[in-house]
Design an enzyme around this catalytic site. Structure first.
Site, PDB file in Angstrom:
ATOM      1  N   THR A 165      -7.048   3.682 -33.443  1.00  0.00           N
ATOM      2  CA  THR A 165      -5.672   4.113 -32.610  1.00  0.00           C
ATOM      3  C   THR A 165      -5.272   5.507 -33.284  1.00  0.00           C
ATOM      4  OG1 THR A 165      -5.519   1.984 -31.686  1.00  0.00           O
ATOM      5  CG2 THR A 165      -3.689   3.474 -31.722  1.00  0.00           C
TER       6      THR A 165
ATOM      7  N   HIS B 104      -7.316   8.208 -31.802  1.00  0.00           N
ATOM      8  CA  HIS B 104      -6.857   8.258 -30.571  1.00  0.00           C
ATOM      9  C   HIS B 104      -5.648   9.162 -30.456  1.00  0.00           C
ATOM     10  CE1 HIS B 104      -9.970   5.672 -28.714  1.00  0.00           C
ATOM     11  NE2 HIS B 104      -9.504   4.434 -29.234  1.00  0.00           N
TER      12      HIS B 104
HETATM   13  P1  NAP Z   1     -14.025   1.034 -34.674  1.00  0.00           P
HETATM   14  O1  NAP Z   1     -13.858   1.030 -36.300  1.00  0.00           O
HETATM   15  O2  NAP Z   1     -14.280   2.393 -34.277  1.00  0.00           O
HETATM   16  O3  NAP Z   1     -15.234  -0.050 -34.384  1.00  0.00           O
HETATM   17  C1  NAP Z   1     -15.755  -0.119 -33.263  1.00  0.00           C
HETATM   18  C2  NAP Z   1     -17.334  -0.187 -33.359  1.00  0.00           C
HETATM   19  O4  NAP Z   1     -17.955   0.018 -32.227  1.00  0.00           O
HETATM   20  C3  NAP Z   1     -17.763   1.004 -34.139  1.00  0.00           C
HETATM   21  O5  NAP Z   1     -17.823   0.511 -35.614  1.00  0.00           O
HETATM   22  C4  NAP Z   1     -19.271   0.948 -33.725  1.00  0.00           C
HETATM   23  O6  NAP Z   1     -20.289   0.508 -34.603  1.00  0.00           O
HETATM   24  C5  NAP Z   1     -19.486  -0.076 -32.268  1.00  0.00           C
HETATM   25  N1  NAP Z   1     -19.806   0.751 -31.057  1.00  0.00           N
HETATM   26  C6  NAP Z   1     -19.499   2.137 -30.795  1.00  0.00           C
HETATM   27  N2  NAP Z   1     -20.049   2.507 -29.712  1.00  0.00           N
HETATM   28  C7  NAP Z   1     -20.871   1.300 -29.463  1.00  0.00           C
HETATM   29  C8  NAP Z   1     -21.966   1.100 -28.432  1.00  0.00           C
HETATM   30  N3  NAP Z   1     -22.148   1.952 -27.619  1.00  0.00           N
HETATM   31  N4  NAP Z   1     -22.626   0.031 -28.504  1.00  0.00           N
HETATM   32  C9  NAP Z   1     -22.090  -0.803 -29.337  1.00  0.00           C
HETATM   33  N5  NAP Z   1     -21.382  -0.665 -30.384  1.00  0.00           N
HETATM   34  C10 NAP Z   1     -20.856   0.249 -30.649  1.00  0.00           C
HETATM   35  O7  NAP Z   1     -12.708   0.608 -34.335  1.00  0.00           O
HETATM   36  P2  NAP Z   1     -11.716  -0.629 -34.534  1.00  0.00           P
HETATM   37  O8  NAP Z   1     -10.802  -0.302 -35.319  1.00  0.00           O
HETATM   38  O9  NAP Z   1     -12.890  -2.004 -34.979  1.00  0.00           O
HETATM   39  O10 NAP Z   1     -11.091  -0.829 -33.175  1.00  0.00           O
HETATM   40  C11 NAP Z   1     -11.841  -1.445 -32.166  1.00  0.00           C
HETATM   41  C12 NAP Z   1     -11.154  -0.834 -30.768  1.00  0.00           C
HETATM   42  O11 NAP Z   1     -10.122  -1.758 -30.626  1.00  0.00           O
HETATM   43  C13 NAP Z   1     -10.480   0.681 -30.889  1.00  0.00           C
HETATM   44  O12 NAP Z   1     -10.895   1.178 -29.478  1.00  0.00           O
HETATM   45  C14 NAP Z   1      -9.183   0.450 -31.334  1.00  0.00           C
HETATM   46  O13 NAP Z   1      -8.526   1.353 -30.530  1.00  0.00           O
HETATM   47  C15 NAP Z   1      -8.813  -0.802 -30.424  1.00  0.00           C
HETATM   48  N6  NAP Z   1      -7.812  -1.505 -30.920  1.00  0.00           N
HETATM   49  C16 NAP Z   1      -7.205  -2.336 -29.827  1.00  0.00           C
HETATM   50  C17 NAP Z   1      -6.148  -3.228 -29.979  1.00  0.00           C
HETATM   51  C18 NAP Z   1      -5.399  -3.853 -29.023  1.00  0.00           C
HETATM   52  O14 NAP Z   1      -4.352  -4.232 -29.085  1.00  0.00           O
HETATM   53  N7  NAP Z   1      -6.183  -3.941 -27.913  1.00  0.00           N
HETATM   54  C19 NAP Z   1      -5.609  -3.395 -31.400  1.00  0.00           C
HETATM   55  C20 NAP Z   1      -6.173  -2.588 -32.334  1.00  0.00           C
HETATM   56  C21 NAP Z   1      -7.342  -1.809 -32.086  1.00  0.00           C
HETATM   57  P3  NAP Z   1     -21.694   0.994 -34.530  1.00  0.00           P
HETATM   58  O15 NAP Z   1     -21.933   2.259 -35.052  1.00  0.00           O
HETATM   59  O16 NAP Z   1     -22.277  -0.296 -35.198  1.00  0.00           O
HETATM   60  O17 NAP Z   1     -22.123   0.824 -33.068  1.00  0.00           O
END
Ligand code: NAP
Length: 332
Positions: free
Chosen positions: A39, A42
């Site tokens: 985020t 973002h």
């Molecule tokens: P992150 O570190 O960017 O992890 C996302 C993972 O998704 C990456 O490590 C990537 O790993 C994988 N990925 C990306 N494209 C992909 C694809 N096409 N197919 C399969 N895997 C894919 O982010 P995070 O901190 O874990 O957060 C994840 C999401 O949740 C973000 O969008 C964040 O903003 C959101 N979030 C939401 C909340 C909420 O309250 N809803 C709270 C916190 C965070 P690979 O390279 O291995 O594919």
């Protein structure tokens, strides 16, 4: 003190600013650890509403150095629930506090934890043990958000759970789904993250939608989308079994749309939920971090100083990185 400020969209800098003076109901915290979240990137790119000039950092913990009249003693370690809802609006009165229109998020709407010190609302601080590894406190907030998503998904023992995305949120979801008795598959592209996912409790792993479909042709009972990219949000319901559930935790940029086939969702009665932040889950998350029922050490890829934080937020994470933790009291 040093602090990392989002000057405006696309411009983030670590600068010298005055140490904040706590206002009424606030305490002063010496920040020990603050995680860089998807985020934050973002916010930098203008894909999430921000306030120019604010210090970012919403996943942080530290030591109280001025407890004011909060009852929290100086020297106590606390984790900070960044969301302060109003408690008076229609949504708050219905118990939907995460939907409060007046929510003030520390690290977004007010100065956050990418700083040596942070003035913070005492009522949103949760006490942690002083024996805890200081870096672990930074995981309470992402765990609290993941807990909300898993509460919505309501895994039952023996269910098949497909977690998409091997970042912090996905790897926390894997662990929570395992504890709930699910059989887990992690879908993430990086082979290293697939290995990490299996070490943290996933029974199976896949790198693409096709691979996941080949492993579970009939689909998963629950799909938890934690990648936050259009492609994965679009294919998440396709990987759910008929009558299954999908929980989307990933954030897509405001205005982004994805193709969804309503006929397929209707005909197979797929329930689709979206999970936003951490209603009433921060204390539970803090307890789980405290009692080590969730493993976070493998999720820490590197620690960096405040001087390095601006660059780290402005650029994509290096391949294989799960979480970079800013340690404000360290030097580059
Ligand atoms: P992150 O570190 O960017 O992890 C996302 C993972 O998704 C990456 O490590 C990537 O790993 C994988 N990925 C990306 N494209 C992909 C694809 N096409 N197919 C399969 N895997 C894919 O982010 P995070 O901190 O874990 O957060 C994840 C999401 O949740 C973000 O969008 C964040 O903003 C959101 N979030 C939401 C909340 C909420 O309250 N809803 C709270 C916190 C965070 P690979 O390279 O291995 O594919």
């Amino acid at each position: 003190m040093l602090a990392t400020q989002l000057v405006e969209t696309g411009n983030i800098q670590t600068v010298e600013v005055p140490v904040p003076t706590p206002g009424p109901g606030e305490i002063l915290i010496e920040v020990e650890a603050a995680g860089i979240c998807g985020t934050d990137r973002h916010l930098f790119r203008g894909e999430f509403p921000s306030v120019p000039g604010n210090i970012l950092g919403h996943e942080f913990s530290g030591i109280v150095i001025d407890g004011a009249d909060s009852g929290i003693k100086e020297g106590t370690r606390v984790t900070c629930d960044p969301n302060t809802w109003c408690g008076e609006c229609d949504q708050c009165l219905r118990g939907r506090v995460n939907l409060c229109a007046n929510n003030i998020a520390t690290g977004i709407h007010r100065d956050g934890g990418f700083a040596e010190y942070c003035a913070f609302p005492a009522k949103k601080a949760v006490v942690l043990s002083n024996d805890l590894d200081p870096l672990h406190g930074a995981f309470c907030e992402p765990l609290a958000c993941t807990l909300h998503g898993m509460d919505l998904g309501a895994v039952r023992p023996g269910e098949r759970v497909l977690v998409i995305g091997g970042g912090v949120i996905g790897l926390l979801a894997v662990q929570l789904a395992k504890q709930a008795g699910g059989k887990i598959m992690l879908l993430t592209r990086s082979p290293d993250k697939q290995v990490m996912g299996r070490e943290l409790g996933a029974d199976l792993s896949a790198g693409t939608e096709t691979e996941a479909h080949e492993i579970w042709p009939e689909g998963a009972d629950l799909v938890v989308e934690c990648a936050g990219v259009p492609e994965t949000v679009a294919f998440a319901p396709r990987l759910a079994r008929s009558g299954g559930r999908v929980v989307v935790l990933g954030v897509l940029p405001s205005g982004e749309t994805v193709p969804i086939e309503p006929f397929d969702l209707l005909f197979r009665e797929i329930q689709m939920h979206f999970s936003f932040i951490n209603p009433f889950t921060h204390k539970r998350a803090a307890q789980m971090i405290e009692d080590k029922s969730i493993s976070v050490d493998p999720l820490i890829t590197r620690t960096i100083s405040l001087q390095e934080a601006a660059d780290a937020i402005a650029t994509a994470p290096p391949p294989g990185e799960v979480r970079a933790i800013v340690v404000p009291q360290s030097m580059p």
